[in-house]
Design a protein around this motif. Sequence first.
Motif, PDB file in Angstrom:
ATOM      1  N   THR A 211     -14.112   1.004   0.361  1.00 29.56           N
ATOM      2  CA  THR A 211     -13.282  -0.078  -0.098  1.00 29.56           C
ATOM      3  C   THR A 211     -11.932   0.575  -0.761  1.00 29.56           C
ATOM      4  OG1 THR A 211     -15.420  -1.167  -0.605  1.00 29.56           O
ATOM      5  CG2 THR A 211     -13.219  -1.889  -1.832  1.00 29.56           C
ATOM      6  N   ARG A 212     -12.043   1.735  -1.452  1.00 30.46           N
ATOM      7  CA  ARG A 212     -10.808   2.044  -2.159  1.00 30.46           C
ATOM      8  C   ARG A 212      -9.977   2.453  -1.111  1.00 30.46           C
ATOM      9  NH1 ARG A 212     -12.924   5.044  -6.760  1.00 30.46           N
ATOM     10  NH2 ARG A 212     -13.525   6.678  -5.160  1.00 30.46           N
ATOM     11  N   PHE A 213     -10.422   3.227  -0.100  1.00 28.97           N
ATOM     12  CA  PHE A 213      -9.494   3.824   0.822  1.00 28.97           C
ATOM     13  C   PHE A 213      -8.952   2.746   1.560  1.00 28.97           C
ATOM     14  CE2 PHE A 213      -8.855   5.276   5.197  1.00 28.97           C
ATOM     15  CZ  PHE A 213      -8.590   6.766   5.103  1.00 28.97           C
ATOM     16  N   GLN A 214      -9.702   1.636   2.089  1.00 24.97           N
ATOM     17  CA  GLN A 214      -8.880   0.582   2.809  1.00 24.97           C
ATOM     18  C   GLN A 214      -7.963  -0.168   2.221  1.00 24.97           C
ATOM     19  OE1 GLN A 214      -9.238   0.581   6.079  1.00 24.97           O
ATOM     20  NE2 GLN A 214     -10.771   1.846   6.218  1.00 24.97           N
ATOM     21  N   LYS A 215      -8.165  -0.246   0.926  1.00 19.82           N
ATOM     22  CA  LYS A 215      -7.170  -0.989  -0.173  1.00 19.82           C
ATOM     23  C   LYS A 215      -5.923  -0.423  -0.286  1.00 19.82           C
ATOM     24  CE  LYS A 215      -6.053  -4.227  -3.061  1.00 19.82           C
ATOM     25  NZ  LYS A 215      -5.699  -5.757  -2.125  1.00 19.82           N
ATOM     26  N   LEU A 216      -6.133   1.224  -0.307  1.00 13.31           N
ATOM     27  CA  LEU A 216      -4.789   1.894  -0.457  1.00 13.31           C
ATOM     28  C   LEU A 216      -4.010   1.704   0.731  1.00 13.31           C
ATOM     29  CD1 LEU A 216      -3.056   3.803  -2.361  1.00 13.31           C
ATOM     30  CD2 LEU A 216      -4.538   5.668  -1.347  1.00 13.31           C
ATOM     31  N   LYS A 217      -5.000   1.862   1.869  1.00 12.37           N
ATOM     32  CA  LYS A 217      -4.308   1.990   3.107  1.00 12.37           C
ATOM     33  C   LYS A 217      -3.324   0.519   3.455  1.00 12.37           C
ATOM     34  CE  LYS A 217      -5.218   2.580   8.097  1.00 12.37           C
ATOM     35  NZ  LYS A 217      -6.179   2.904   9.029  1.00 12.37           N
ATOM     36  N   GLY A 218      -4.118  -0.440   2.998  1.00  9.32           N
ATOM     37  CA  GLY A 218      -3.621  -1.744   3.234  1.00  9.32           C
ATOM     38  C   GLY A 218      -2.369  -1.933   2.437  1.00  9.32           C
ATOM     39  N   ASN A 219      -2.496  -1.474   1.273  1.00 12.77           N
ATOM     40  CA  ASN A 219      -1.246  -1.668   0.204  1.00 12.77           C
ATOM     41  C   ASN A 219       0.106  -0.868   0.922  1.00 12.77           C
ATOM     42  OD1 ASN A 219      -2.770  -3.166  -1.276  1.00 12.77           O
ATOM     43  ND2 ASN A 219      -3.111  -1.710  -3.186  1.00 12.77           N
ATOM     44  N   GLU A 220      -0.381   0.415   1.272  1.00  9.73           N
ATOM     45  CA  GLU A 220       0.682   1.226   1.711  1.00  9.73           C
ATOM     46  C   GLU A 220       1.287   0.643   3.242  1.00  9.73           C
ATOM     47  OE1 GLU A 220      -0.900   4.983   2.391  1.00  9.73           O
ATOM     48  OE2 GLU A 220      -0.818   5.677   0.173  1.00  9.73           O
ATOM     49  N   GLU A 221       0.563  -0.047   3.909  1.00  4.19           N
ATOM     50  CA  GLU A 221       1.057  -0.539   5.264  1.00  4.19           C
ATOM     51  C   GLU A 221       2.031  -1.766   4.591  1.00  4.19           C
ATOM     52  OE1 GLU A 221      -2.253   0.841   8.406  1.00  4.19           O
ATOM     53  OE2 GLU A 221      -2.455  -1.365   7.200  1.00  4.19           O
ATOM     54  N   GLU A 222       1.446  -2.890   3.678  1.00  6.46           N
ATOM     55  CA  GLU A 222       2.261  -3.770   3.337  1.00  6.46           C
ATOM     56  C   GLU A 222       3.559  -3.235   2.642  1.00  6.46           C
ATOM     57  OE1 GLU A 222       3.485  -7.511   2.634  1.00  6.46           O
ATOM     58  OE2 GLU A 222       1.883  -6.774   3.830  1.00  6.46           O
ATOM     59  N   LEU A 223       3.348  -2.215   1.801  1.00  4.47           N
ATOM     60  CA  LEU A 223       4.985  -1.735   1.313  1.00  4.47           C
ATOM     61  C   LEU A 223       5.814  -1.229   2.576  1.00  4.47           C
ATOM     62  CD1 LEU A 223       3.546   0.547  -1.662  1.00  4.47           C
ATOM     63  CD2 LEU A 223       5.191  -1.423  -1.832  1.00  4.47           C
ATOM     64  N   ASN A 224       5.227  -0.534   3.524  1.00  2.73           N
ATOM     65  CA  ASN A 224       6.013  -0.257   4.667  1.00  2.73           C
ATOM     66  C   ASN A 224       6.755  -1.478   5.446  1.00  2.73           C
ATOM     67  OD1 ASN A 224       5.082   2.377   4.551  1.00  2.73           O
ATOM     68  ND2 ASN A 224       3.786   2.382   5.921  1.00  2.73           N
TER      69      ASN A 224
END
Length: 346
Positions: free
Chosen positions: A59-72
């Motif tokens: 859950t933590r991994f996917q949340k961080l990945k999603g946040n980074e992609e949104e920032l991108n």
Amino acid sequence: MIVPQNLDKVNSLVRENISISKDDWDAFETSWDFQRHPLMRPVGTVEEAFSRWKEECETRFQKLKGNEEELNRIFIHIYGLEDELTPEEEDKDVTVRKADLGRDIRSLISYGVGCILGRYSLDTPGLAYAGGEWDSTKYKTFCPDEDNIIPITDEAYFDDDMVGRFTDWLSAVYGKDTLQENLKFMAEALGKKGDSPREALRKYFLTDFFKDHCKTYQKRPIYWLFDSGKKNGFKALIYLHRYDKDTMSRMRNRYLHRMEKIYQQRIEECRNTIAADPSSPAAVKAKKEQEKFTAQLLECQAYDEKLGHLALSYITLDLDDGVKVNYEKAQTDREGKKYPILAAIK
């Protein structure tokens, strides 16, 4: 430019990413803010604890990945780079860790050893003791070893050896009813082959624990290994912050000398078995065991001399006074004799 609407979103995502990354970092004992091992959960088995930890990590991994992609996406849009860049992140570029069974079981064992030696407590978050005045009231659920010396042997010679103490700790954490199930699960996770889960755990402590510990603490171990040599005649762990000038003397008198007597007794038993019927299968096995015990006894006797020299020196250690510790080079006396002890003080 970043418009106010985007700025608020960027700030929110960045703060959340920092919090996620900190939670990940603090789950490992090398963090200054480490509180308790992540597999320490109100469940009956290590397997269930690992399963919950695995879900939490994912859950933590996917949340961080999603946040980074949104920032991108935000910054790609700001600079008009839609035709040149994509917002997607590869898993290898996401910096928080996923659960890893082998690594996480090894770190649980490390935490257990910390509780056994008093660094951690089941009743106190974070460090329970790292120098200063010892407070026994911090340890109620599980009491650490009294003399700060835990022998590691290739057979169960002591009730209070590392395997014995670790199984006591495991029972205190997850319950006695699930002890065998937990030992089996951990043995399989370690990838150790043995006659039983306890023997697999014994092999890990005997050959791999200290190597893993040195990797974790980048060759600056906080648990010191006293090792007689390749025959595994005698090994013992102590906790750096509980070391005192009498530690080596206690180790020699309470454990090393006792180990020598055990080997002498085992050699005599082998001789009696061989004498009773020299051609029997039992005698053939006894001959091999006699060779092994003899080699271990000789190694212990040689180590006894070296450890005795250091014990009589009453070496003190003041970590607050800039004393340097050398874990790889041998202790050398004035006559140039070297005493290879991993916990030698330079």
